[in-house]
Each structure stands twice: as structure tokens, then as C-alpha cells.
Design a protein around this motif. Structure first.
Motif, PDB file in Angstrom:
ATOM      1  N   ASN A  20      -8.333  10.548  -2.485  1.00 32.98           N
ATOM      2  CA  ASN A  20      -7.463  10.742  -1.336  1.00 32.98           C
ATOM      3  C   ASN A  20      -8.216  10.463  -0.034  1.00 32.98           C
ATOM      4  OD1 ASN A  20      -4.881  11.446  -0.523  1.00 32.98           O
ATOM      5  ND2 ASN A  20      -5.557  13.492   0.073  1.00 32.98           N
ATOM      6  N   VAL A  21      -7.740   9.482   0.749  1.00 27.84           N
ATOM      7  CA  VAL A  21      -8.385   9.216   2.039  1.00 27.84           C
ATOM      8  C   VAL A  21      -7.326   9.151   3.137  1.00 27.84           C
ATOM      9  CG1 VAL A  21     -10.443   8.007   1.206  1.00 27.84           C
ATOM     10  CG2 VAL A  21      -8.344   6.721   1.546  1.00 27.84           C
ATOM     11  N   PRO A  22      -7.675   9.664   4.327  1.00 25.89           N
ATOM     12  CA  PRO A  22      -6.722   9.617   5.429  1.00 25.89           C
ATOM     13  C   PRO A  22      -6.687   8.207   6.019  1.00 25.89           C
ATOM     14  CG  PRO A  22      -8.802  10.542   6.183  1.00 25.89           C
ATOM     15  CD  PRO A  22      -8.975  10.262   4.720  1.00 25.89           C
ATOM     16  N   ILE A  23      -5.482   7.682   6.250  1.00 26.01           N
ATOM     17  CA  ILE A  23      -5.353   6.398   6.945  1.00 26.01           C
ATOM     18  C   ILE A  23      -4.459   6.642   8.158  1.00 26.01           C
ATOM     19  CG2 ILE A  23      -4.488   4.023   6.817  1.00 26.01           C
ATOM     20  CD1 ILE A  23      -5.186   3.994   3.880  1.00 26.01           C
ATOM     21  N   HIS A  24      -5.024   6.478   9.347  1.00 22.83           N
ATOM     22  CA  HIS A  24      -4.272   6.772  10.569  1.00 22.83           C
ATOM     23  C   HIS A  24      -3.534   5.560  11.095  1.00 22.83           C
ATOM     24  CE1 HIS A  24      -7.663   9.597  10.166  1.00 22.83           C
ATOM     25  NE2 HIS A  24      -6.756  10.483  10.534  1.00 22.83           N
ATOM     26  N   TYR A  25      -4.129   4.386  10.932  1.00 22.49           N
ATOM     27  CA  TYR A  25      -3.497   3.136  11.361  1.00 22.49           C
ATOM     28  C   TYR A  25      -3.581   2.163  10.204  1.00 22.49           C
ATOM     29  CZ  TYR A  25      -4.429   5.217  15.930  1.00 22.49           C
ATOM     30  OH  TYR A  25      -4.496   6.072  16.994  1.00 22.49           O
ATOM     31  N   CYS A  26      -2.427   1.587   9.838  1.00 19.27           N
ATOM     32  CA  CYS A  26      -2.405   0.644   8.714  1.00 19.27           C
ATOM     33  C   CYS A  26      -1.587  -0.579   9.099  1.00 19.27           C
ATOM     34  CB  CYS A  26      -1.802   1.340   7.492  1.00 19.27           C
ATOM     35  SG  CYS A  26      -1.492   0.215   6.122  1.00 19.27           S
ATOM     36  N   GLY A  27      -2.154  -1.756   8.863  1.00 17.74           N
ATOM     37  CA  GLY A  27      -1.437  -2.992   9.172  1.00 17.74           C
ATOM     38  C   GLY A  27      -0.310  -3.244   8.193  1.00 17.74           C
ATOM     39  N   PHE A  28      -0.645  -3.322   6.916  1.00 10.11           N
ATOM     40  CA  PHE A  28       0.334  -3.657   5.877  1.00 10.11           C
ATOM     41  C   PHE A  28      -0.022  -2.938   4.580  1.00 10.11           C
ATOM     42  CE2 PHE A  28      -0.242  -7.313   8.648  1.00 10.11           C
ATOM     43  CZ  PHE A  28       1.054  -7.734   8.927  1.00 10.11           C
ATOM     44  N   GLN A  29       1.004  -2.430   3.905  1.00  8.37           N
ATOM     45  CA  GLN A  29       0.804  -1.967   2.536  1.00  8.37           C
ATOM     46  C   GLN A  29       1.060  -3.166   1.642  1.00  8.37           C
ATOM     47  OE1 GLN A  29       3.281   1.580   1.987  1.00  8.37           O
ATOM     48  NE2 GLN A  29       1.388   2.729   2.216  1.00  8.37           N
ATOM     49  N   ILE A  30       0.165  -3.396   0.698  1.00 12.28           N
ATOM     50  CA  ILE A  30       0.337  -4.570  -0.165  1.00 12.28           C
ATOM     51  C   ILE A  30       0.342  -4.162  -1.633  1.00 12.28           C
ATOM     52  CG2 ILE A  30      -0.711  -6.157   1.510  1.00 12.28           C
ATOM     53  CD1 ILE A  30      -3.205  -6.207  -0.419  1.00 12.28           C
ATOM     54  N   PRO A  31       0.944  -5.008  -2.500  1.00 12.62           N
ATOM     55  CA  PRO A  31       0.950  -4.706  -3.935  1.00 12.62           C
ATOM     56  C   PRO A  31      -0.444  -4.879  -4.540  1.00 12.62           C
ATOM     57  CG  PRO A  31       1.993  -6.826  -3.511  1.00 12.62           C
ATOM     58  CD  PRO A  31       1.708  -6.203  -2.176  1.00 12.62           C
ATOM     59  N   ASP A  32      -0.569  -4.481  -5.790  1.00 14.85           N
ATOM     60  CA  ASP A  32      -1.857  -4.553  -6.478  1.00 14.85           C
ATOM     61  C   ASP A  32      -2.163  -5.995  -6.888  1.00 14.85           C
ATOM     62  OD1 ASP A  32      -4.108  -4.244  -7.938  1.00 14.85           O
ATOM     63  OD2 ASP A  32      -3.160  -3.126  -9.585  1.00 14.85           O
ATOM     64  N   LYS A  33      -2.589  -6.771  -5.913  1.00 13.83           N
ATOM     65  CA  LYS A  33      -2.953  -8.165  -6.170  1.00 13.83           C
ATOM     66  C   LYS A  33      -4.260  -8.444  -5.455  1.00 13.83           C
ATOM     67  CE  LYS A  33       1.581 -10.043  -6.847  1.00 13.83           C
ATOM     68  NZ  LYS A  33       2.595 -11.009  -6.453  1.00 13.83           N
ATOM     69  N   PHE A  34      -5.066  -9.345  -5.989  1.00 11.93           N
ATOM     70  CA  PHE A  34      -6.317  -9.677  -5.306  1.00 11.93           C
ATOM     71  C   PHE A  34      -6.033 -10.681  -4.207  1.00 11.93           C
ATOM     72  CE2 PHE A  34     -10.683 -10.691  -4.465  1.00 11.93           C
ATOM     73  CZ  PHE A  34     -11.287  -9.447  -4.626  1.00 11.93           C
ATOM     74  N   VAL A  35      -6.425 -10.338  -3.003  1.00 16.25           N
ATOM     75  CA  VAL A  35      -6.082 -11.174  -1.849  1.00 16.25           C
ATOM     76  C   VAL A  35      -7.327 -11.734  -1.161  1.00 16.25           C
ATOM     77  CG1 VAL A  35      -3.878 -10.013  -1.440  1.00 16.25           C
ATOM     78  CG2 VAL A  35      -5.943  -9.133  -0.328  1.00 16.25           C
ATOM     79  N   PHE A  36      -7.121 -12.781  -0.393  1.00 15.05           N
ATOM     80  CA  PHE A  36      -8.235 -13.403   0.327  1.00 15.05           C
ATOM     81  C   PHE A  36      -7.731 -13.980   1.650  1.00 15.05           C
ATOM     82  CE2 PHE A  36      -7.187 -17.918  -0.374  1.00 15.05           C
ATOM     83  CZ  PHE A  36      -6.239 -17.802  -1.368  1.00 15.05           C
ATOM     84  N   GLY A  37      -8.691 -14.264   2.519  1.00  9.06           N
ATOM     85  CA  GLY A  37      -8.373 -14.832   3.831  1.00  9.06           C
ATOM     86  C   GLY A  37      -8.453 -13.772   4.915  1.00  9.06           C
ATOM     87  N   TYR A  38      -8.495 -14.190   6.162  1.00  9.72           N
ATOM     88  CA  TYR A  38      -8.546 -13.305   7.328  1.00  9.72           C
ATOM     89  C   TYR A  38      -9.662 -12.263   7.155  1.00  9.72           C
ATOM     90  CZ  TYR A  38      -6.689 -10.996  11.513  1.00  9.72           C
ATOM     91  OH  TYR A  38      -6.527 -10.465  12.770  1.00  9.72           O
ATOM     92  N   GLY A  39     -10.820 -12.729   6.748  1.00  8.06           N
ATOM     93  CA  GLY A  39     -11.975 -11.846   6.597  1.00  8.06           C
ATOM     94  C   GLY A  39     -12.268 -11.451   5.166  1.00  8.06           C
ATOM     95  N   LEU A  40     -11.229 -11.424   4.329  1.00 11.89           N
ATOM     96  CA  LEU A  40     -11.432 -11.018   2.932  1.00 11.89           C
ATOM     97  C   LEU A  40     -11.894 -12.216   2.109  1.00 11.89           C
ATOM     98  CD1 LEU A  40      -8.484  -9.297   3.799  1.00 11.89           C
ATOM     99  CD2 LEU A  40      -9.510  -8.073   1.895  1.00 11.89           C
ATOM    100  N   ASP A  41     -12.848 -11.938   1.240  1.00  8.63           N
ATOM    101  CA  ASP A  41     -13.464 -13.048   0.505  1.00  8.63           C
ATOM    102  C   ASP A  41     -13.076 -13.092  -0.956  1.00  8.63           C
ATOM    103  OD1 ASP A  41     -15.106 -10.597   0.066  1.00  8.63           O
ATOM    104  OD2 ASP A  41     -16.272 -11.965  -1.171  1.00  8.63           O
ATOM    105  N   LEU A  42     -13.261 -14.286  -1.489  1.00  8.47           N
ATOM    106  CA  LEU A  42     -13.247 -14.504  -2.925  1.00  8.47           C
ATOM    107  C   LEU A  42     -14.645 -15.006  -3.217  1.00  8.47           C
ATOM    108  CD1 LEU A  42     -10.206 -16.625  -4.148  1.00  8.47           C
ATOM    109  CD2 LEU A  42     -10.951 -14.373  -4.950  1.00  8.47           C
ATOM    110  N   ASP A  43     -15.471 -14.172  -3.805  1.00 10.09           N
ATOM    111  CA  ASP A  43     -16.867 -14.560  -4.037  1.00 10.09           C
ATOM    112  C   ASP A  43     -17.509 -15.148  -2.783  1.00 10.09           C
ATOM    113  OD1 ASP A  43     -16.776 -13.753  -6.782  1.00 10.09           O
ATOM    114  OD2 ASP A  43     -15.567 -15.518  -7.159  1.00 10.09           O
ATOM    115  N   GLU A  44     -17.302 -14.446  -1.677  1.00  9.33           N
ATOM    116  CA  GLU A  44     -17.877 -14.755  -0.358  1.00  9.33           C
ATOM    117  C   GLU A  44     -17.232 -15.927   0.386  1.00  9.33           C
ATOM    118  OE1 GLU A  44     -19.683 -12.804   1.381  1.00  9.33           O
ATOM    119  OE2 GLU A  44     -19.883 -11.406  -0.275  1.00  9.33           O
ATOM    120  N   LEU A  45     -16.351 -16.643  -0.270  1.00  7.31           N
ATOM    121  CA  LEU A  45     -15.714 -17.784   0.398  1.00  7.31           C
ATOM    122  C   LEU A  45     -14.309 -17.426   0.899  1.00  7.31           C
ATOM    123  CD1 LEU A  45     -16.843 -20.534  -2.096  1.00  7.31           C
ATOM    124  CD2 LEU A  45     -17.506 -20.402   0.319  1.00  7.31           C
TER     125      LEU A  45
END
Ligand code: IMP
Ligand code: MG
Length: 185
Positions: free
Chosen positions: A141-166
Motif C-alpha cells: 500500500n502506497v499513498p499517491i497524491h497526484y496521478c497522471g493516468f491509471q493504466i492496465p497491467d501492460k508493459f509500457v515504454f516511451g516518455y522516459g520509460l524504457d524497454l531494456d534502456e531504449l
């Protein structure tokens, strides 16, 4: 290295949607921190793109700092619950109004560990701002005060998030078709 078009399943969040939502979060933080100087602590490296856009949408004076943690073994995509601080803050946060800026909260282990670590330094306040919340995968359980988007359980990439650093430089959030992604290709 594969072109992302080869394994992109779908664009989950477009560049326009990101821009609009980040502006809203910046406005919300600016209202909440009126008269204060929030200290934005970004967790390297996934959070940097979000941080740099977000801070420019915050109209109250603010400061930034960085820390890094390691939680996944090489190539692994599951948090182990073993999170290590690998790069510490430069600035003292005692009596500061700290906002922890993260790319994504998945199991929650990373944020939980970092919050515990930061609390020991006695900030005046400590809040969490995450771009993405993969809420279905939460294990702690962690507090989240500001959240951009809730997303489904999928592996995502782009906008800072990496796939094996790329692919951190892509301007949208995409999800991966695992069957079509070949890291060593
Ligand atoms: P947690 O400790 O399980 O909450 O993991 C949080 C960290 O895992 C994030 O800061 C990301 O670096 C990474 N992560 C979790 N899900 C994804 C994803 O879908 N794409 C890229 N990185 C992810
Ligand atoms: Mg990462």
C-alpha cells in the motif's frame, strides 16, 4: 535494435494527452503549494522526462533533486521487493515540502522504500506524484497524491520509460506486444 513499430501493440497515451494531463497536474500542484517552494525529487532515470515537463507547468518557485534506486535484476521486469538506493540526493530535505516524482508505480515496492528512506530525513511534507499507476499490480500500500493516468497491467515504454534502456525518447506511452519484441535483435 528493433524499430518500435515492429512491437508496438498500441499507443496507450498520445503526446497530446500527455501534454494536457501534465499541464493539469502542474496547475494542481501550483494551487496546492501556493506560498511554498516545493522540492521535486525525481527518481532516475524513468522519471526525468515527466519531471522536466512537469516543473515547467508549475508556476510556484520550485527546486529539483535526483536519486536513483535499483530494484530489478538485469533484464528482469518484476520488482523483487529488494530496492537499493544507488544514488543519493545532493540537497538536505529537512523542513522541505518534498514531492517525489516517479514515472510509474507498479508493485509499489520502489516508492514504499524511497518514502521510508526520505521520511528519516524529516521533510516538512512528503507527497507522491506519479505519471502512471499500474494499480492492478500493487503489492504494497502506497499513498499517491497526484496521478497522471491509471493504466492496465501492460508493459509500457516511451516518455522516459524504457524497454531494456531504449525508447525513453519516444514522445508517447506505448505498450509492447511481447511476442514481437526481441531484445537482442
Ligand atoms: P515497482 O517497484 O514495482 O512499483 O516498480 C517501479 C519501477 O519499475 C518503475 O520506476 C519503472 O522503472 C519500472 N517499471 C514498472 N512497470 C514498467 C513498465 O511498464 N515499463 C517500464 N518500466 C516499468
Ligand atoms: Mg525503469
Amino acid at each position: 535494435m528493433q524499430d518500435y513499430h515492429e512491437f508496438l501493440e498500441e499507443i496507450l497515451i498520445t503526446e497530446d494527452q500527455l501534454r494536457e494531463r501534465v499541464a493539469e497536474l502542474g496547475a494542481e500542484i501550483s494551487r496546492d503549494y501556493e506560498g511554498k517552494i516545493p522540492h521535486l525529487v525525481c527518481i532516475l532515470r524513468g522519471g526525468v522526462v515527466f519531471l522536466t515537463d512537469l516543473m515547467r507547468k508549475i508556476t510556484v518557485p520550485n527546486t529539483i533533486d535526483f536519486m536513483a534506486v535499483s530494484s530489478y535484476g538485469a533484464g528482469a521486469r518484476q520488482s523483487t521487493g529488494q530496492v537499493r538506493i544507488t544514488y543519493d540526493l545532493k540537497e538536505d530535505i529537512s523542513n522541505r515540502d518534498v514531492i517525489l516524482v516517479e514515472d510509474i508505480v507498479d508493485s509499489g515496492f520502489t516508492i514504499a522504500t524511497v518514502l521510508e528512506f526520505l521520511e528519516t530525513r524529516r521533510p516538512r511534507s512528503l507527497k507522491v506524484c506519479t505519471l502512471l499507476d499500474k494499480f492492478e499490480r500493487r503489492q504494497t500500500n502506497v499513498p499517491i497524491h497526484y496521478c497522471g493516468f491509471q493504466i492496465p497491467d501492460k508493459f509500457v515504454f516511451g516518455y522516459g520509460l524504457d524497454l531494456d534502456e531504449l525508447y525513453r525518447n519516444l514522445p508517447f506511452i506505448g505498450c509492447v506486444n511481447a511476442a514481437l519484441y526481441h531484445p537482442d535483435a
